[in-house]
Design an enzyme around this catalytic site. Structure first.
Site, short mmCIF file in Angstrom:
data_model
loop_
_atom_site.label_atom_id
_atom_site.label_comp_id
_atom_site.label_asym_id
_atom_site.label_seq_id
_atom_site.Cartn_x
_atom_site.Cartn_y
_atom_site.Cartn_z
N GLN B 257 0.86 -1.00 -0.16
CA GLN B 257 -0.13 0.07 0.14
C GLN B 257 0.90 1.36 -0.12
OE1 GLN B 257 -3.37 0.24 -0.15
NE2 GLN B 257 -2.87 -1.94 -0.88
N HIS B 260 2.04 3.01 -3.19
CA HIS B 260 1.00 3.75 -4.08
C HIS B 260 1.27 5.30 -4.07
CE1 HIS B 260 -1.89 1.10 -5.83
NE2 HIS B 260 -1.97 0.49 -4.75
N GLU B 325 -10.21 0.92 3.17
CA GLU B 325 -10.54 0.33 1.92
C GLU B 325 -10.00 -0.97 1.79
OE1 GLU B 325 -7.42 2.24 -0.60
OE2 GLU B 325 -8.56 1.76 -2.54
N HIS B 326 -9.08 -1.56 2.22
CA HIS B 326 -8.61 -2.83 2.27
C HIS B 326 -8.49 -3.45 3.60
CE1 HIS B 326 -6.61 -1.12 -1.53
NE2 HIS B 326 -7.33 -2.09 -1.98
N ASP B 359 -6.17 -6.55 -6.73
CA ASP B 359 -5.88 -5.29 -7.62
C ASP B 359 -5.89 -5.67 -8.86
OD1 ASP B 359 -5.35 -3.68 -5.35
OD2 ASP B 359 -3.20 -3.62 -5.58
N HIS B 418 -54.09 16.50 -5.48
CA HIS B 418 -53.55 15.18 -5.35
C HIS B 418 -54.73 14.37 -5.05
CE1 HIS B 418 -49.41 16.47 -5.33
NE2 HIS B 418 -48.99 15.04 -5.20
#
Lengths: 428, 428
Positions: B257, B260, B325-326, B359, B418
């Site tokens: 990670q 990135h 996220e993960h 991924d 209505h």
């Protein structure tokens, strides 16, 4: 109200001109909203009380609605109305139960397990508008899908009247749904409170419910930090009718949208010039007896349109371009047209399915995509209150089998640490 | 990287401090982005070419990628890589096919039919980032769910290099997916082009795909006019590990990670101080051999955390607060922990399921909610490319049976038009 002979090739320009849907990227309300949000984030409850005094004209000691106030409202409301609320709740619950997605898992060769887990959002805020009219149906339509999803914590916000009270019908609807955490705060300040949290109001993960321009802009601003449902615009109806449709029914349904708001759009698409003319007469006739005739007069004049088309296929094509919030099909066999319908929030089939049935009672949600957003969004539903997590499990053997490919791919993307996380597991 | 003994009662403050996830309502990029969007809306292609010259350093004659360019890229790319792309595509397709929701209808008493129609969005734009590295996997992960949904028209935008070309791996991935409508434009200008349309690029209904801060802000600005997926933030991993976890595996995954982005977060939650220490040693050892060590050194130093907790239940509770996220679970029986997991984008179970598997290759989507948005949002999926329409049909008898209640409800909400739409249908 204008009658237009529609040529589908030129329709984009006509729609832009009459629907006035041109997206406005920057709004004059933005600055005001930003200041309010900033204030609420900094000062919490103090800011909420100050804005409530300023905009709602009441100085509150306590922001939260007390259980005694709910009791009082329920006692005030007619027993008959409570029963109708209960029946509407049952219909809405039945419909939304069918939407609930299940978690799933699947096994593949070599000990691979893949899946998707569906879980409720933990805490949700519901905005219920105050103002001109009280909409208890809005409480039901927002709370019930959240409850079906299994959301364990639901907060409701709604602006108080000048007497510091919430409208009893709103509280009664909350009672019927079992919503007890209710705050007397509206506008952009309530959106800030739900997003950031204050001393009294714990923050939520998602905010739903329709509101005025300030509420809408505030929701857009906090989107990302919390989730929101959709940016609601003025209400819209599009009626597709053949020559056998009853002009009284068509006119009544166009007017029922028109009474919501001066900016509401009421559109008829028909193959019959005769029907179009009769509908215009009926509109004048029926309008005279209706309470909100000033509002509908303006909306029908400004945003009322009758399109004359060559055949019913062209009618549906045009409806797809409009992507209306509500689409009524009054035609001989309305079900046969379903496969051709691409963009619509809710579809009302046949002569005896007026749109107001869906507003309160039938079961499907009345929070629907407006302003052409039915091109990409859906009625509010159970999915909006759940989220998914992917599940992946690889047995050692399975990883060994694919390791070379994953390493190759990672290295092609220039990510050697990604490749390394595979390598450390397969090296001896 | 810091080791913190975590007390769950004090954890909110710690998370705010280290994750720096405090939502930023106003960004300095906003003004620039607004100007770009305004320009693209006014000037179309001319503005796109000017911004591409300014930001990407190339003067383009033709914005659209020609079929010859795709062919050239496919011939350039290694055959082996094309095969891996095909296999990845198959896995991704298999997984996403299981997500597809069906339309349904249900009959009730008295001739009532209710239902929900699920239809694909008509046209979608996919943003594929350029910049530091080429991510062909991003093409697959965005295009395939749209294709499974049945979206008939898909456009891809991605910034060109200084040579005016798109990275061949990106074009090869597009080729494998059958995406042929590709434009050489990136940044906020490409988001404007997709939202408003230009002379060359027809407008879309929804924009998906990750991008830099300008892309993210532009997506937020056009949201409402078109739909967007999510506002993507820096990548994150959270590993929950018991004392038997292999420190080499844990370290490798944290680093994957970390490479990135300097702002990526790598978090370990463990019951074992000994494991925590060994992981720190392994990180230093492994990092030395990896290409992007400068990036991961900074991200691990700034955003790397090891939490020591009392037991695995506390570990999962903390992971739920982080809503990563993960989420990797390296524990004796990881499946038993699934019911306790509330908030996570993708869950990787066991010692042989490193995050990079997801991924590229395993099948679930890699576009996942970041920055704690797993509290309310889901991995990109087929649902994101479809929309629903409610269906309601009432037979005349059914309407007559409920008419009084619907009229009563409408009148309580103050909407007499209505009520009138029901009345005209039941009066003799």
């Amino acid at each position: 109200m204008k009658i237009i002979s529609a040529d589908l090739n030129e329709i984009d320009g006509i729609l832009d001109q009459y629907l006035k849907r041109q997206g406005e990227v920057i709004s004059s309300a933005d600055e005001v909203v930003e200041e309010i949000l900033y204030d609420v984030q900094k000062k919490g409850d103090e800011a909420l009380k100050a804005y409530t005094a300023k905009f709602d004209g009441v100085q509150l000691d306590c922001i939260q609605v007390l259980s005694g106030e709910i009791e009082e409202a329920v006692n005030f409301v007619e027993k008959e109305f409570l029963e109708i609320l209960e029946e509407a709740k049952k219909n809405i619950l039945d419909y939304h139960m069918r939407q609930k997605q299940n978690s799933w898992m699947t096994h593949k060769d070599d000990g691979i397990i893949l899946g998707q887990m569906v879980t409720p959002i933990e805490r949700v805020g519901i905005y219920v508008p105050g103002g001109k009219a009280a909409y208890p149906s809005s409480v039901l339509m927002n709370a019930i899908p959240a409850q079906v999803a299994g959301v364990p914590s639901i907060a409701m916000v709604t602006p108080p009247g000048k007497d510091g009270k919430i409208h009893p019908y709103i509280l009664a609807a909350a009672y019927v749904c079992g919503i007890t955490e209710i705050y007397k705060v509206g506008g952009a300040q309530s959106i800030g409170a739900l997003a950031f949290g204050t001393q009294t109001i714990p923050p939520v993960c998602k905010i739903v419910g329709p509101g005025n321009m300030y509420v809408a802009r505030a929701k857009r601003k906090v989107f990302g930090m919390v989730d929101i449902d959709m940016i609601a615009g003025p209400s819209e109806i599009c009626i597709v009718a053949d020559e056998d449709a009853d002009p009284r029914f068509v006119a009544a349904d166009l007017l029922s949208q028109g009474e919501h708001d001066e900016e509401a759009s009421s559109i008829l698409i028909t193959t019959s010039v005769a029907l179009g003319k009769k509908v215009m007469e009926e509109i004048s006739r029926q309008m005279a007896c209706l309470d909100r005739r000033d509002i509908m007069k303006k909306s029908i004049e400004d945003r009322g349109l009758i399109f004359i088309v060559s055949d019913m296929d062209a009618a549906i094509q045009l409806a797809n371009k409009i992507a209306p919030e509500h689409l009524e099909i009054m035609a001989e066999n309305p079900f046969l047209m379903l496969p051709k319908i691409k963009n619509a929030g809710a579809i009302f089939l046949g002569n005896y399915t007026p749109e107001p049935l869906g507003d309160y009672f039938a079961g499907p949600n009345h929070t629907l995509p407006t302003q052409g957003t039915a091109r990409f969004s859906s009625p509010l539903g159970v999915d909006d209150f759940m989220k998914k997590s992917s599940i992946i499990y690889y047995h050692k053997n399975a990883l060994e089998k694919v390791q070379e490919k994953v390493i190759y791919f990672a290295e092609k993307e220039g990510l050697t640490a990604h490749a390394n996380s595979i390598k450390v597991r397969v090296e001896r």
